[in-house]
Design a protein around this motif. Sequence first.
Motif, PDB file in Angstrom:
ATOM      1  N   GLY A  82       0.835  -1.206   0.000  1.00  0.00           N
ATOM      2  CA  GLY A  82       0.000   0.000   0.000  1.00  0.00           C
ATOM      3  C   GLY A  82       0.866   1.250   0.000  1.00  0.00           C
ATOM      4  N   PHE A  83       0.230   2.391   0.207  1.00  0.00           N
ATOM      5  CA  PHE A  83       0.939   3.677   0.122  1.00  0.00           C
ATOM      6  C   PHE A  83       2.066   3.799   1.162  1.00  0.00           C
ATOM      7  CE2 PHE A  83       0.301   8.181   1.957  1.00  0.00           C
ATOM      8  CZ  PHE A  83       1.388   8.711   1.281  1.00  0.00           C
ATOM      9  N   ILE A  84       1.718   3.825   2.444  1.00  0.00           N
ATOM     10  CA  ILE A  84       2.749   4.104   3.455  1.00  0.00           C
ATOM     11  C   ILE A  84       3.652   2.885   3.620  1.00  0.00           C
ATOM     12  CG2 ILE A  84       3.205   4.922   5.794  1.00  0.00           C
ATOM     13  CD1 ILE A  84       0.404   6.085   5.876  1.00  0.00           C
ATOM     14  N   ASP A 107       0.749  -9.063   2.044  1.00  0.00           N
ATOM     15  CA  ASP A 107      -0.276  -8.126   1.576  1.00  0.00           C
ATOM     16  C   ASP A 107      -1.319  -8.878   0.761  1.00  0.00           C
ATOM     17  OD1 ASP A 107      -0.170  -4.733   1.034  1.00  0.00           O
ATOM     18  OD2 ASP A 107      -1.622  -5.966  -0.056  1.00  0.00           O
ATOM     19  N   ALA A 108      -2.590  -8.555   1.001  1.00  0.00           N
ATOM     20  CA  ALA A 108      -3.697  -9.236   0.317  1.00  0.00           C
ATOM     21  C   ALA A 108      -3.964  -8.653  -1.065  1.00  0.00           C
ATOM     22  CB  ALA A 108      -4.958  -9.144   1.172  1.00  0.00           C
ATOM     23  N   THR A 161      -5.554  -5.878  -2.012  1.00  0.00           N
ATOM     24  CA  THR A 161      -6.922  -5.380  -2.199  1.00  0.00           C
ATOM     25  C   THR A 161      -6.863  -4.303  -3.288  1.00  0.00           C
ATOM     26  OG1 THR A 161      -6.680  -3.524  -0.680  1.00  0.00           O
ATOM     27  CG2 THR A 161      -7.326  -5.656   0.296  1.00  0.00           C
ATOM     28  N   ASN A 169      -3.642 -12.902   3.338  1.00  0.00           N
ATOM     29  CA  ASN A 169      -4.529 -12.084   4.160  1.00  0.00           C
ATOM     30  C   ASN A 169      -4.153 -12.204   5.639  1.00  0.00           C
ATOM     31  OD1 ASN A 169      -6.949 -11.091   5.523  1.00  0.00           O
ATOM     32  ND2 ASN A 169      -7.862 -11.190   3.486  1.00  0.00           N
ATOM     33  N   ILE A 170      -4.113 -11.075   6.338  1.00  0.00           N
ATOM     34  CA  ILE A 170      -3.760 -11.095   7.765  1.00  0.00           C
ATOM     35  C   ILE A 170      -4.833 -11.775   8.622  1.00  0.00           C
ATOM     36  CG2 ILE A 170      -2.192  -9.118   7.732  1.00  0.00           C
ATOM     37  CD1 ILE A 170      -4.587  -7.468   8.953  1.00  0.00           C
ATOM     38  N   PHE A 201       0.955  -2.368   9.006  1.00  0.00           N
ATOM     39  CA  PHE A 201       0.292  -1.280   8.261  1.00  0.00           C
ATOM     40  C   PHE A 201      -1.052  -1.726   7.684  1.00  0.00           C
ATOM     41  CE2 PHE A 201       4.816  -0.292   7.707  1.00  0.00           C
ATOM     42  CZ  PHE A 201       4.862   1.084   7.825  1.00  0.00           C
ATOM     43  N   SER A 229      -8.293   1.736   4.695  1.00  0.00           N
ATOM     44  CA  SER A 229      -7.824   3.047   5.163  1.00  0.00           C
ATOM     45  C   SER A 229      -8.682   4.246   4.747  1.00  0.00           C
ATOM     46  CB  SER A 229      -6.395   3.271   4.641  1.00  0.00           C
ATOM     47  OG  SER A 229      -6.411   3.414   3.231  1.00  0.00           O
ATOM     48  N   THR A 280     -10.580  -6.548   8.476  1.00  0.00           N
ATOM     49  CA  THR A 280      -9.121  -6.346   8.408  1.00  0.00           C
ATOM     50  C   THR A 280      -8.600  -5.590   9.629  1.00  0.00           C
ATOM     51  OG1 THR A 280      -8.996  -6.469   6.010  1.00  0.00           O
ATOM     52  CG2 THR A 280      -7.303  -5.161   7.112  1.00  0.00           C
ATOM     53  N   SER A 333      -1.056   3.368  13.604  1.00  0.00           N
ATOM     54  CA  SER A 333      -2.413   3.883  13.750  1.00  0.00           C
ATOM     55  C   SER A 333      -2.487   5.363  13.359  1.00  0.00           C
ATOM     56  CB  SER A 333      -2.938   3.624  15.162  1.00  0.00           C
ATOM     57  OG  SER A 333      -4.331   3.829  15.189  1.00  0.00           O
ATOM     58  N   TYR A 371     -14.388   4.139  10.083  1.00  0.00           N
ATOM     59  CA  TYR A 371     -12.959   3.798   9.923  1.00  0.00           C
ATOM     60  C   TYR A 371     -12.207   4.046  11.229  1.00  0.00           C
ATOM     61  CZ  TYR A 371      -8.042   4.954   9.016  1.00  0.00           C
ATOM     62  OH  TYR A 371      -6.680   5.057   9.118  1.00  0.00           O
ATOM     63  N   LYS A 381     -10.039   1.559  13.844  1.00  0.00           N
ATOM     64  CA  LYS A 381      -8.621   1.773  14.192  1.00  0.00           C
ATOM     65  C   LYS A 381      -8.488   1.904  15.713  1.00  0.00           C
ATOM     66  CE  LYS A 381      -5.444   2.110  11.886  1.00  0.00           C
ATOM     67  NZ  LYS A 381      -4.525   1.100  11.285  1.00  0.00           N
ATOM     68  N   ASN A 415      -0.750  11.630   5.828  1.00  0.00           N
ATOM     69  CA  ASN A 415       0.464  11.493   5.011  1.00  0.00           C
ATOM     70  C   ASN A 415       0.217  11.944   3.576  1.00  0.00           C
ATOM     71  OD1 ASN A 415       2.518   8.798   6.175  1.00  0.00           O
ATOM     72  ND2 ASN A 415       0.967   9.866   7.388  1.00  0.00           N
TER      73      ASN A 415
HETATM   74  P1  NAD Z   1      -3.489   1.870   1.866  1.00  0.00           P
HETATM   75  O1  NAD Z   1      -4.963   1.698   1.763  1.00  0.00           O
HETATM   76  O2  NAD Z   1      -2.756   2.618   0.803  1.00  0.00           O
HETATM   77  O3  NAD Z   1      -2.792   0.427   1.952  1.00  0.00           O
HETATM   78  C1  NAD Z   1      -3.290  -0.622   2.725  1.00  0.00           C
HETATM   79  C2  NAD Z   1      -2.568  -1.903   2.310  1.00  0.00           C
HETATM   80  O4  NAD Z   1      -3.038  -2.969   3.150  1.00  0.00           O
HETATM   81  C3  NAD Z   1      -2.845  -2.331   0.860  1.00  0.00           C
HETATM   82  O5  NAD Z   1      -1.645  -2.745   0.230  1.00  0.00           O
HETATM   83  C4  NAD Z   1      -3.807  -3.507   1.009  1.00  0.00           C
HETATM   84  O6  NAD Z   1      -3.704  -4.456  -0.059  1.00  0.00           O
HETATM   85  C5  NAD Z   1      -3.359  -4.096   2.338  1.00  0.00           C
HETATM   86  N1  NAD Z   1      -4.418  -4.867   3.007  1.00  0.00           N
HETATM   87  C6  NAD Z   1      -5.701  -4.479   3.237  1.00  0.00           C
HETATM   88  N2  NAD Z   1      -6.386  -5.463   3.857  1.00  0.00           N
HETATM   89  C7  NAD Z   1      -5.517  -6.491   4.034  1.00  0.00           C
HETATM   90  C8  NAD Z   1      -5.620  -7.772   4.633  1.00  0.00           C
HETATM   91  N3  NAD Z   1      -6.775  -8.200   5.169  1.00  0.00           N
HETATM   92  N4  NAD Z   1      -4.523  -8.570   4.660  1.00  0.00           N
HETATM   93  C9  NAD Z   1      -3.354  -8.146   4.125  1.00  0.00           C
HETATM   94  N5  NAD Z   1      -3.199  -6.940   3.539  1.00  0.00           N
HETATM   95  C10 NAD Z   1      -4.265  -6.127   3.485  1.00  0.00           C
HETATM   96  O7  NAD Z   1      -3.236   2.496   3.304  1.00  0.00           O
HETATM   97  P2  NAD Z   1      -2.164   3.594   3.795  1.00  0.00           P
HETATM   98  O8  NAD Z   1      -2.701   4.940   3.549  1.00  0.00           O
HETATM   99  O9  NAD Z   1      -0.827   3.222   3.279  1.00  0.00           O
HETATM  100  O10 NAD Z   1      -2.235   3.331   5.371  1.00  0.00           O
HETATM  101  C11 NAD Z   1      -1.418   2.338   5.963  1.00  0.00           C
HETATM  102  C12 NAD Z   1      -1.655   2.315   7.473  1.00  0.00           C
HETATM  103  O11 NAD Z   1      -1.365   3.591   8.026  1.00  0.00           O
HETATM  104  C13 NAD Z   1      -3.096   2.012   7.877  1.00  0.00           C
HETATM  105  O12 NAD Z   1      -3.058   1.196   9.037  1.00  0.00           O
HETATM  106  C14 NAD Z   1      -3.684   3.374   8.187  1.00  0.00           C
HETATM  107  O13 NAD Z   1      -4.716   3.263   9.150  1.00  0.00           O
HETATM  108  C15 NAD Z   1      -2.477   4.076   8.761  1.00  0.00           C
HETATM  109  N6  NAD Z   1      -2.441   5.540   8.634  1.00  0.00           N
HETATM  110  C16 NAD Z   1      -2.621   6.135   7.424  1.00  0.00           C
HETATM  111  C17 NAD Z   1      -2.499   7.518   7.303  1.00  0.00           C
HETATM  112  C18 NAD Z   1      -2.651   8.224   5.969  1.00  0.00           C
HETATM  113  O14 NAD Z   1      -2.607   9.433   5.919  1.00  0.00           O
HETATM  114  N7  NAD Z   1      -2.800   7.505   4.850  1.00  0.00           N
HETATM  115  C19 NAD Z   1      -2.211   8.286   8.444  1.00  0.00           C
HETATM  116  C20 NAD Z   1      -2.053   7.639   9.682  1.00  0.00           C
HETATM  117  C21 NAD Z   1      -2.165   6.265   9.759  1.00  0.00           C
END
Ligand code: NAD
Length: 335
Positions: free
Chosen positions: A14-16, A37-38, A40, A62-63, A82, A86, A101, A124, A152, A156, A182
Amino acid sequence: VFEPQNILVTGGAGFIGSNFVRYVAQEHPSTHVTVLDALTYAGNRANLEGLVPSHVEFIHGNICDAELLNKVVPGHDLIVHFAAESHNDRAIENAQPFLETNVDGTYQLLVAAQRYGVRFHHISTDEVFGDLPLNSTELFTENSPYNPSSPYAATKAASDHLVRAWHRTYGLYTTISNCSNNYGPYQHVEKFIPRQITNILQGRAPELYGSGLNIRDWIHVDDHSRAIWSIVTRGRSGQTYLIAANGQTSNREVLSLICEAMGVRADAVHFVTDRPGHDRRYALDATKITTELHWHPQHTDFARGIEQTVRWYVDHRSWWEPYKAQTEELYNHRG
Ligand code: NAD
Ligand code: DAU
């Protein structure tokens, strides 16, 4: 100082997560990373392209799959978790995958971490604390009460509580970080900044929810990655650390910076129906991580960060274009 040798990164496509994996591969190359990573709608193998398979191994799974975790988790000395659903707008439509999830998935991982004696770092969000009034200078701290407003955020918050319970009840070595919004490369086009940039690139109008005056506390994803590293190597078990970079900006101001960086006028904006329950303002006090772990943000010029992010989306059309139409359909459906 703890030096992890074998990290399991959930949600690393995913992104972060993918930005964190790239950071570890570059800055701490002796650490082996397994990504679970699943894939999604939000996960993308392309986010990990170019990384050496002997350093970064990818497992599609899948986790929530306890049997799989029994095979994957042993042999790691740290889990950085992570993986999550989200996006707030999706949770408002259907919260079910968020419960699976974010809540059950975190539970399954904690059980496996406990069984195999693996340290656990939980990623988180500031949203677990709810929101702050627009016209105040109040900041959330590690001691702010949990008060999530959205489906959401509620999931969390639940996951944070599970991590705290596993520390207190079973003595699992845990840390939690709650980070603010982020931005940076590889962020899905459903999110605010990439959505507006790619709308403008495709000749669509940017869309602001409600008044556009809501405030988010923006941080560059690379600063988040470095902060996580400082916590997993030097943070204390059972502790929570807030991560933020003095980035409070209203959505209107963010959009103006995007328009400026893209050389377009900022007046062709559509103000659309507000997000139900829309949190007004997030703002975090990062004193604990800066004083205890000596982490400091490096990307302190937000306008420059936006310019670089715009450049990334201009240069990576083939990465986002295939996902743009289906994402906009989601928003059209929302109306
Ligand atoms: P994202 O949606 O870009 O990526 C989520 C990733 O998790 C994806 O690669 C997806 O395939 C994977 N995933 C989802 N369900 C799954 C499962 N059941 N099993 C395995 N993999 C699975 O999210 P993001 O923006 O990168 O956020 C990552 C984490 O950081 C999250 O926990 C989010 O709550 C937290 N967060 C995000 C932000 C933000 O600004 N984006 C800020 C603070 C915290
Ligand atoms: O605060 C951390 C959180 O930041 C993370 O926990 C979430 O995973 C992440 O998605 C993000 O949540 P937000 O709801 O703040 O982010 P989003 O990008 O969806 O929206 C940012 C702000 O922009 C918010 O006030 C809603 C508004 N918005 C969003 C979109 C997609 C618009 O005005 N127009 C839009 O098109």
